[in-house]
Design an enzyme around this catalytic site. Sequence first.
Site, PDB file in Angstrom:
ATOM      1  N   ARG A 166      34.336  -6.791 -65.311  1.00 23.95           N
ATOM      2  CA  ARG A 166      33.099  -6.493 -64.592  1.00 23.95           C
ATOM      3  C   ARG A 166      32.710  -7.649 -63.658  1.00 23.95           C
ATOM      4  O   ARG A 166      31.541  -7.978 -63.509  1.00 23.95           O
ATOM      5  CB  ARG A 166      31.955  -6.194 -65.564  1.00 23.95           C
ATOM      6  CG  ARG A 166      32.214  -5.035 -66.499  1.00 23.95           C
ATOM      7  CD  ARG A 166      32.371  -3.723 -65.737  1.00 23.95           C
ATOM      8  NE  ARG A 166      32.720  -2.665 -66.667  1.00 23.95           N
ATOM      9  CZ  ARG A 166      33.960  -2.336 -67.015  1.00 23.95           C
ATOM     10  NH1 ARG A 166      34.992  -2.985 -66.469  1.00 23.95           N
ATOM     11  NH2 ARG A 166      34.205  -1.389 -67.878  1.00 23.95           N
ATOM     12  N   SER A 244      26.060   2.175 -68.316  1.00 25.76           N
ATOM     13  CA  SER A 244      25.981   1.160 -69.373  1.00 25.76           C
ATOM     14  C   SER A 244      25.127  -0.004 -68.875  1.00 25.76           C
ATOM     15  O   SER A 244      25.485  -0.665 -67.903  1.00 25.76           O
ATOM     16  CB  SER A 244      27.378   0.668 -69.747  1.00 25.76           C
ATOM     17  OG  SER A 244      28.142   1.731 -70.272  1.00 25.76           O
ATOM     18  N   GLU A 335      24.347  -5.286 -66.811  1.00 26.59           N
ATOM     19  CA  GLU A 335      25.361  -4.953 -65.824  1.00 26.59           C
ATOM     20  C   GLU A 335      24.748  -4.567 -64.483  1.00 26.59           C
ATOM     21  O   GLU A 335      25.245  -4.980 -63.431  1.00 26.59           O
ATOM     22  CB  GLU A 335      26.268  -3.831 -66.336  1.00 26.59           C
ATOM     23  CG  GLU A 335      27.409  -3.506 -65.396  1.00 26.59           C
ATOM     24  CD  GLU A 335      28.444  -2.587 -66.019  1.00 26.59           C
ATOM     25  OE1 GLU A 335      29.201  -1.958 -65.257  1.00 26.59           O
ATOM     26  OE2 GLU A 335      28.510  -2.496 -67.250  1.00 26.59           O
TER      27      GLU A 335
END
Length: 343
Positions: A166, A244, A335
Site C-alpha cells: 500500500r 478498508s 489507508e
Amino acid sequence: MAERLADHTTLRLGGPAGRWVRATTEADLVEAVAAADAAGEDVLVLGGGSNLVVADAGFPGTVVEVATRGVTTDLDGDDDPTCGGVLVTVAAGDGWDDLVALAVRRGWVGVEALSGIPGSVGATPIQNVGAYGQEVSQTIASVRVWDRRLRGVRTFAAADCGFGYRHSRFKADPGRHVVLAVTFQLRQGTLGEPVRYAELARTLGVETGARAPLADVRAAVLGLRRGKGMVLDADDPDTWSAGSFFTNPVVDPDVVPEGAPAWPQPDGRVKTSAAWLIEHAGFHRGHGAGPATLSTKHTLALTNRGAARTEDLLALAREVRDGVEGRFGIRLVNEPVLVGCAL
C-alpha cells in the site's frame, strides 16, 4: 452553488470546494493543476473519490476532477493469445473496474483478482492497490505523471516507483505527482494468474497456486467483495465507505498476538490482520451508535449510514484505532487520504 465533495466521494462525505475544474483531456489536466499552482492555490486532484475522507468544511482551494478517458495497446489489432503479452496504456480518469472488465473480456491476464475495486486507474499506483493476492505493482510497466515541483511530464518505470505494501514513491511525496496515465504489461491467455489467496481458491474450488478461467476469477472476486459490502451499491449503506479503512500492520513477530494471522515479509517482519485485531479488541460488525458505524458485513469498513458527518466517521475511527492500540499495543494506520482533517 459550490460543488460538494460529498457528491463525488464513495463515503458521501465532504463539504464544498472553493473552485471546481473538470479536466477531460491530459492537456486540460496539466493546465488546470499548473495554473492553480502558479496562482498559489491549494489543489486537490480528484479521481474516483473512493479513497478520500474530506472535512465537513470542504476544501477551500481548487479541486481538479480527473475525467480523462482512453485505453490504447501495442497490439495493433492483433489479439492472438499465443503472443507473449500486451502493453495497455490507460488514462488516469478511466474507472479501474472498467479496465479489469475489459482485460477479462480481451484475455489480458494479471488484474482479474482486483475486480470490483472502486476508483480510477490513476489512483491505483499511488496506493499500490491490492486484493485477493494481486497488487497493481505486479503488472504496472510505467507511470506517466506531471511533476508539480519540476513542472514537467515524467515517466517512471515500475522499478523506480518505490512500490511496497500500500505504498509508492507517489504516496511518499504526497501531492507532487499528478498521474496522467498508467501502462500495464499483461499476459495474454484464458486462465488467470495462479490463485494465491486461500479464500478465493476455496470459492473457485481449486488448490492454492492453481489457475482458473479469467471470467470465473472475476465472478468469484465480485461475489466475495459483495458479501463484504465492498462493491458499490447505491441502495446499500454498507458500501458507502472508503473500503478498508486501516491497513494490515507490519510488525516484529513477537508483537503479533497469539492466534492472530501472521504473514512473513521479506524484511523479517510479519503482516497481521487489521480486521482480526479490530474484532478481538471488541469491535464487531455494525459497531457504533451514531450515523457512522462499522459495516455490518466487514469490520475493516467504516460506513456512512446516510446522515453522517466527517467528524462522526473520524470519531469512530479514533475509537477503533485507540481501542486496538490499548488492547494489543499496535497502532492502526488509516489507508484513505485525509483532506482537511486528521485522526
